[in-house]
Motif scaffolding. Structure first.
Motif, PDB file in Angstrom:
ATOM      1  N   ASN A 240       0.824  -1.205   0.000  1.00 16.98           N
ATOM      2  CA  ASN A 240       0.000   0.000   0.000  1.00 16.98           C
ATOM      3  C   ASN A 240       0.857   1.254   0.000  1.00 16.98           C
ATOM      4  O   ASN A 240       2.066   1.214   0.289  1.00 16.98           O
ATOM      5  CB  ASN A 240      -0.960  -0.005   1.192  1.00 16.98           C
ATOM      6  CG  ASN A 240      -0.215  -0.036   2.518  1.00 16.98           C
ATOM      7  OD1 ASN A 240       0.459   0.926   2.880  1.00 16.98           O
ATOM      8  ND2 ASN A 240      -0.344  -1.143   3.258  1.00 16.98           N
ATOM      9  N   SER A 241       0.248   2.373  -0.315  1.00 16.64           N
ATOM     10  CA  SER A 241       0.979   3.645  -0.310  1.00 16.64           C
ATOM     11  C   SER A 241       0.011   4.796  -0.089  1.00 16.64           C
ATOM     12  O   SER A 241      -1.170   4.710  -0.435  1.00 16.64           O
ATOM     13  CB  SER A 241       1.740   3.853  -1.621  1.00 16.64           C
ATOM     14  OG  SER A 241       0.849   3.972  -2.718  1.00 16.64           O
ATOM     15  N   GLN A 242       0.514   5.861   0.500  1.00 23.75           N
ATOM     16  CA  GLN A 242      -0.223   7.101   0.705  1.00 23.75           C
ATOM     17  C   GLN A 242       0.734   8.257   0.455  1.00 23.75           C
ATOM     18  O   GLN A 242       1.901   8.192   0.841  1.00 23.75           O
ATOM     19  CB  GLN A 242      -0.775   7.212   2.132  1.00 23.75           C
ATOM     20  CG  GLN A 242      -1.656   6.043   2.575  1.00 23.75           C
ATOM     21  CD  GLN A 242      -0.867   4.910   3.153  1.00 23.75           C
ATOM     22  OE1 GLN A 242       0.068   5.123   3.919  1.00 23.75           O
ATOM     23  NE2 GLN A 242      -1.220   3.679   2.795  1.00 23.75           N
ATOM     24  N   ASN A 243       0.245   9.313  -0.208  1.00 20.22           N
ATOM     25  CA  ASN A 243       1.118  10.464  -0.412  1.00 20.22           C
ATOM     26  C   ASN A 243       0.315  11.744  -0.516  1.00 20.22           C
ATOM     27  O   ASN A 243      -0.905  11.731  -0.732  1.00 20.22           O
ATOM     28  CB  ASN A 243       2.004  10.278  -1.649  1.00 20.22           C
ATOM     29  CG  ASN A 243       1.216  10.196  -2.943  1.00 20.22           C
ATOM     30  OD1 ASN A 243       0.553  11.149  -3.343  1.00 20.22           O
ATOM     31  ND2 ASN A 243       1.285   9.037  -3.613  1.00 20.22           N
ATOM     32  N   LEU A 244       1.021  12.842  -0.348  1.00 18.85           N
ATOM     33  CA  LEU A 244       0.460  14.184  -0.459  1.00 18.85           C
ATOM     34  C   LEU A 244       1.382  15.033  -1.308  1.00 18.85           C
ATOM     35  O   LEU A 244       2.606  15.013  -1.137  1.00 18.85           O
ATOM     36  CB  LEU A 244       0.296  14.834   0.917  1.00 18.85           C
ATOM     37  CG  LEU A 244      -0.051  16.342   0.912  1.00 18.85           C
ATOM     38  CD1 LEU A 244      -1.464  16.560   0.409  1.00 18.85           C
ATOM     39  CD2 LEU A 244       0.136  16.948   2.291  1.00 18.85           C
ATOM     40  N   ASN A 245       0.815  15.780  -2.260  1.00 25.85           N
ATOM     41  CA  ASN A 245       1.549  16.715  -3.108  1.00 25.85           C
ATOM     42  C   ASN A 245       0.955  18.109  -2.976  1.00 25.85           C
ATOM     43  O   ASN A 245      -0.273  18.267  -3.009  1.00 25.85           O
ATOM     44  CB  ASN A 245       1.457  16.297  -4.573  1.00 25.85           C
ATOM     45  CG  ASN A 245       2.578  15.381  -4.987  1.00 25.85           C
ATOM     46  OD1 ASN A 245       3.718  15.807  -5.123  1.00 25.85           O
ATOM     47  ND2 ASN A 245       2.257  14.105  -5.180  1.00 25.85           N
ATOM     48  N   VAL A 246       1.801  19.120  -2.861  1.00 25.35           N
ATOM     49  CA  VAL A 246       1.372  20.515  -2.882  1.00 25.35           C
ATOM     50  C   VAL A 246       2.347  21.295  -3.751  1.00 25.35           C
ATOM     51  O   VAL A 246       3.571  21.187  -3.579  1.00 25.35           O
ATOM     52  CB  VAL A 246       1.335  21.129  -1.468  1.00 25.35           C
ATOM     53  CG1 VAL A 246       0.887  22.584  -1.541  1.00 25.35           C
ATOM     54  CG2 VAL A 246       0.414  20.342  -0.553  1.00 25.35           C
ATOM     55  N   ILE A 247       1.822  22.056  -4.707  1.00 29.56           N
ATOM     56  CA  ILE A 247       2.656  22.865  -5.602  1.00 29.56           C
ATOM     57  C   ILE A 247       2.065  24.272  -5.644  1.00 29.56           C
ATOM     58  O   ILE A 247       0.873  24.446  -5.940  1.00 29.56           O
ATOM     59  CB  ILE A 247       2.695  22.283  -7.026  1.00 29.56           C
ATOM     60  CG1 ILE A 247       3.227  20.845  -7.018  1.00 29.56           C
ATOM     61  CG2 ILE A 247       3.572  23.152  -7.934  1.00 29.56           C
ATOM     62  CD1 ILE A 247       3.101  20.153  -8.365  1.00 29.56           C
ATOM     63  N   GLY A 248       2.872  25.273  -5.357  1.00 26.45           N
ATOM     64  CA  GLY A 248       2.432  26.659  -5.431  1.00 26.45           C
ATOM     65  C   GLY A 248       3.309  27.449  -6.388  1.00 26.45           C
ATOM     66  O   GLY A 248       4.512  27.190  -6.511  1.00 26.45           O
ATOM     67  N   GLU A 268       5.298  10.845   1.494  1.00 23.00           N
ATOM     68  CA  GLU A 268       4.662   9.558   1.214  1.00 23.00           C
ATOM     69  C   GLU A 268       5.073   8.517   2.245  1.00 23.00           C
ATOM     70  O   GLU A 268       6.117   8.621   2.893  1.00 23.00           O
ATOM     71  CB  GLU A 268       5.011   9.060  -0.188  1.00 23.00           C
ATOM     72  CG  GLU A 268       6.419   8.511  -0.348  1.00 23.00           C
ATOM     73  CD  GLU A 268       6.598   7.734  -1.644  1.00 23.00           C
ATOM     74  OE1 GLU A 268       5.605   7.473  -2.353  1.00 23.00           O
ATOM     75  OE2 GLU A 268       7.750   7.379  -1.956  1.00 23.00           O
ATOM     76  N   ASP A 269       4.210   7.497   2.358  1.00 20.18           N
ATOM     77  CA  ASP A 269       4.469   6.309   3.170  1.00 20.18           C
ATOM     78  C   ASP A 269       4.080   5.096   2.336  1.00 20.18           C
ATOM     79  O   ASP A 269       3.031   5.096   1.681  1.00 20.18           O
ATOM     80  CB  ASP A 269       3.648   6.323   4.465  1.00 20.18           C
ATOM     81  CG  ASP A 269       4.085   7.430   5.411  1.00 20.18           C
ATOM     82  OD1 ASP A 269       5.112   7.255   6.071  1.00 20.18           O
ATOM     83  OD2 ASP A 269       3.386   8.454   5.456  1.00 20.18           O
ATOM     84  N   ARG A 270       4.910   4.034   2.417  1.00 19.35           N
ATOM     85  CA  ARG A 270       4.643   2.835   1.634  1.00 19.35           C
ATOM     86  C   ARG A 270       4.923   1.585   2.459  1.00 19.35           C
ATOM     87  O   ARG A 270       5.839   1.566   3.285  1.00 19.35           O
ATOM     88  CB  ARG A 270       5.540   2.766   0.388  1.00 19.35           C
ATOM     89  CG  ARG A 270       5.279   3.795  -0.676  1.00 19.35           C
ATOM     90  CD  ARG A 270       6.335   3.681  -1.774  1.00 19.35           C
ATOM     91  NE  ARG A 270       6.126   4.636  -2.843  1.00 19.35           N
ATOM     92  CZ  ARG A 270       5.506   4.357  -3.982  1.00 19.35           C
ATOM     93  NH1 ARG A 270       5.040   3.137  -4.187  1.00 19.35           N
ATOM     94  NH2 ARG A 270       5.345   5.272  -4.923  1.00 19.35           N
ATOM     95  N   SER A 271       4.142   0.549   2.176  1.00 15.77           N
ATOM     96  CA  SER A 271       4.480  -0.797   2.605  1.00 15.77           C
ATOM     97  C   SER A 271       4.809  -1.587   1.357  1.00 15.77           C
ATOM     98  O   SER A 271       4.100  -1.494   0.354  1.00 15.77           O
ATOM     99  CB  SER A 271       3.306  -1.447   3.335  1.00 15.77           C
ATOM    100  OG  SER A 271       3.598  -2.808   3.622  1.00 15.77           O
ATOM    101  N   ASN A 272       5.909  -2.360   1.388  1.00 16.54           N
ATOM    102  CA  ASN A 272       6.428  -2.963   0.167  1.00 16.54           C
ATOM    103  C   ASN A 272       6.174  -4.456   0.046  1.00 16.54           C
ATOM    104  O   ASN A 272       6.893  -5.154  -0.653  1.00 16.54           O
ATOM    105  CB  ASN A 272       7.930  -2.664   0.061  1.00 16.54           C
ATOM    106  CG  ASN A 272       8.195  -1.180  -0.078  1.00 16.54           C
ATOM    107  OD1 ASN A 272       7.585  -0.508  -0.888  1.00 16.54           O
ATOM    108  ND2 ASN A 272       9.089  -0.655   0.751  1.00 16.54           N
ATOM    109  N   GLY A 273       5.139  -4.956   0.716  1.00 13.40           N
ATOM    110  CA  GLY A 273       4.700  -6.314   0.438  1.00 13.40           C
ATOM    111  C   GLY A 273       4.908  -7.331   1.530  1.00 13.40           C
ATOM    112  O   GLY A 273       4.409  -8.452   1.438  1.00 13.40           O
TER     113      GLY A 273
END
Length: 704
Positions: A240-248, A268-273
């Protein structure tokens, strides 16, 4: 929907609230009146430049084999990840075949046409002109670049960028985000299989002679099990993975000049299996610069910097996959980058165009990790670090000798140095150093000449011939840090030399509405290819890897004498009318390694398929938008000894959007609709990892 589903989607947002707060304040507090044309009153587009001069100032032919994906084409695919968007180009490949939503960041190194995939990219990737290849490892974390943030993608396979070309090997991908020219506020949300959720905000506020924009996106997915079904065991979990992007972004216009500042944050945070394999990271990047047309030409400059942090854990899995033990805890990998670049272009006459410029890049990278797990604890610590500095200058001229003949000349001089290289491995119990080195590399100068001739036979038929030479310097990661994938160990090499490529390609193009056809045969000779060379198999102590477990392999990054790749690329673009479009491409590549090592001499380059084909078709009407994206990837070898073969596969993606009102739209996108769990990689002990299963994501988009 389960509550934890929403909580996981919001987790990275809460961790990185500072990014959002700063950029929202920036968004609301720095607005000045948007620049508009005094003749028409309409907004005037002055691009934030960055290593992207308008080479078509004279003549008709762009430099090299160039592909452009427009904002319309980006929107028509509905892709939310840029690497998925780029699958429509057969020359595009990542080190592993898995998408960025599931692949470990260090496997997302990108390569183009025939150079052979590598964890460290053999292609330079620019975002609004600024390099985004990782300062430590050279790979590109594609999750940092959501497709919805882009208005244009340009891909050049053989000519490269005038700036920072030593970070690639004669190829470049340029990504451009939107400018705040017109008022826009848009919200979208997606939900889908594998507990996937995605929320996006886009806002643009032009006011008078300036404009400000904000892009924010949060993403989460439960992912899938990456090990093939017959081999899975109790330890295999979803990646699984979760991430956040912000661009100004903020731009201020002064007549024919402009200044800008941008900032972006990513987490981001990930689990690799498996339970013991995970990674997380963050990156903050800024840039500022300007452009002016008042100094006898077109002058532009950029200053930029980036700071990234990364951590990852690895494990050694039992053959029956019932249990695993920690193998490496890479707990701190900071990377830093500072750079500057400038260009000055002059159009001397209707037949002559000149451009010149220079750049400077400073990089530092470190890796701190624990390894050799025994008796319930790690026994060893490894610390590796290095610094790199690079400087370059270039001159380019285009001469339109006649209405049907163009000559392009380019020359770039590079200088670089890797220094303060250090590796220390010590026992934690005794604090005794058992292995290590400290060294400084010499300052090297390299020249990159490029020549191109273009000839137009008539209004439809044209030809181009180009000869180029380019380089890629080894990354800090390749020089000083060993790594481990399951039971396969790869050692670093501080004595690596830069890779060099000499390439020739010929392009024949027939352009007659409604279609364009081009065929490009090419040949490239790559010297001192950096590759993971097999040393020996385990179990036992194997230098320079140390102890290699049963079923594992010791490899080391080494320069192979040379490799030759050649083949042909064909492209068909069809625009039947304003509603129907089609792009079909095919790439054939044949490679051969020339080495004194008899185990690899004559072999094909690993991670380089012979056959790749891609098809993208779209229909856009007032009542709906529909598109289809298919890609075929042929067989390729996993390792340098060509003993592990990855089977061919086909993926099929589709997208349909239905506008309910002028401001409301619903859509659905399906990926890998064939359901083919294709092979992504194979370890020496036979463990096969696979790509994602079929998935569907539905969403809604509203324009405020």
């Amino acid at each position: 929907m389960r509550p934890e589903y929403i909580i996981r989607a919001l987790r990275p947002i809460s961790r990185q609230w500072a990014y959002v707060s700063v950029l929202i304040l920036f968004n609301t507090g720095l607005c000045h009146p948007a620049y508009s044309s005094p003749e028409t009153g309409e907004p005037t587009r002055i691009y934030i430049r960055g290593a992207n001069p308008d080479y078509q100032a004279l003549g008709y032919s762009p430099l090299g084999q160039q592909h452009e994906i427009s904002e319309k084409e980006i929107n028509n695919t509905g892709a939310y990840a840029t690497d998925i968007l780029l699958k429509q180009l057969p020359s595009f490949s990542l080190f592993r075949r898995s998408p960025s939503t599931a692949g470990h960041p260090t496997t997302q190194g990108v390569s183009l046409r025939g150079t052979g995939a590598s964890g460290a990219s053999r292609t330079l990737v620019l975002l609004d002109g600024v390099p985004i290849n990782d300062p430590f490892g050279g790979w590109v974390n594609w999750s940092r670049v959501p497709a919805e943030a882009l208005i244009r993608v340009r891909v050049q396979e053989n000519w490269g960028s005038p700036h920072f070309s030593m970070l690639g090997l004669g190829s470049v991908i340029e990504l451009q985000t939107a400018e705040p020219l017109l008022p826009e506020q848009e919200l979208s949300a997606r939900l889908g299989t594998q507990e996937t959720a995605l929320a996006t905000l886009k806002a643009s506020i032009p006011t008078g002679r300036s404009g400000t924009s904000l892009f924010a996106q949060g993403f989460t997915t439960a992912g899938y099990k990456v090990v093939s079904a017959p081999q899975r065991g109790p330890i295999d979990t979803d990646a699984n993975s979760q991430n956040l992007n912000v661009i100004g972004k903020h731009i201020r216009y002064f007549g024919s000049s402009s200044l800008y500042v941008t900032g972006s944050g990513f987490s981001e945070d990930r689990s690799n299996g498996t339970p013991l394999t995970e990674n997380d990271g963050s990156t903050f990047q800024f840039s500022t610069g300007g452009r002016s047309k008042n100094l006898g030409g077109d002058l532009s400059f950029d200053l930029f910097g980036a700071a990234s942090d990364f951590s990852s854990t690895f494990s050694s899995q039992a053959e029956d996959r019932i249990s695993e033990t920690p193998a490496v805890d890479q707990f701190d990998v900071p990377g830093r980058q500072l750079g500057a670049q400038f260009d000055w272009s002059i159009k001397e006459s209707s037949k002559l165009y000149f451009e010149g410029g220079g750049d400077l890049l400073l990089r530092t990278g470190e890796s701190h990790e624990l390894f050799r797990f025994s008796e319930g604890a790690f026994q060893m610590r490894r610390d590796a670090e290095a610094k790199q500095s690079a400087v370059g200058a270039y001159l380019f001229s285009r001469y339109l000798a006649a209405d049907d003949f163009t000559l392009d000349l380019f020359f770039r001089i590079n200088g670089y140095r890797s220094y303060d290289l250090a590796l220390e491995e010590r026992e934690l119990t005794s604090n005794e150093t058992v292995n290590g080195f400290e060294s400084d590399g010499a300052f090297k100068t390299l020249s990159e000449p490029r020549v191109q001739l273009s000839y137009r036979f008539d209004q439809q038929l044209s030809a181009r011939a180009a000869v180029t030479r380019s380089y890629r310097i080894p990354t800090i990661n390749e020089l000083v840090r060993p790594f481990r994938v399951r039971n396969d160990i790869t050692a670093a090499n501080r004595d690596l030399s830069e890779e060099s490529l000499t390439g020739i390609d010929l392009e024949l193009t027939y352009d007659s509405a409604p279609f364009t056809i081009s065929v490009t045969p090419y040949i490239s000779r790559i010297e001192d290819v950096i590759s993971n060379v097999t040393v020996a198999e385990g179990p036992g102590l194997v230098e320079p890897c140390g102890f290699v477990p049963m079923g594992g392999t010791c490899r080391q990054r080494r320069n192979i004498e040379r490799a030759v790749t050649g083949g042909a690329q064909a492209e068909l673009q069809l625009e039947l009318d304003k509603n129907h479009s089609l792009r079909a491409e095919y790439l054939f590549t044949q490679s051969s390694i020339d080495s004194q090592n008899i185990e690899v001499d004559g072999n094909e380059l690993p991670q380089l398929p012979r056959h790749v084909a891609a098809l993208t078709a779209a229909k856009v009407t007032a009542t709906y938008t529909a598109s289809l994206q298919a890609r075929y990837t042929g067989t390729q070898y996993e390792n340098d000894t060509n003993t592990i073969l990855l089977e061919p596969y086909i993926t099929l993606d589709a997208y349909i959007a239905l506008p309910l009102t002028p401001d409301w739209e619903v859509f659905i996108r399906g990926e890998n609709l064939t359901g083919n769990r294709y092979e992504v990689g194979k370890s020496q002990d036979g463990v096969t990892t696979v790509g994602p299963q079929a998935s569907l994501v539905a969403g809604v988009r509203v324009r405020l």
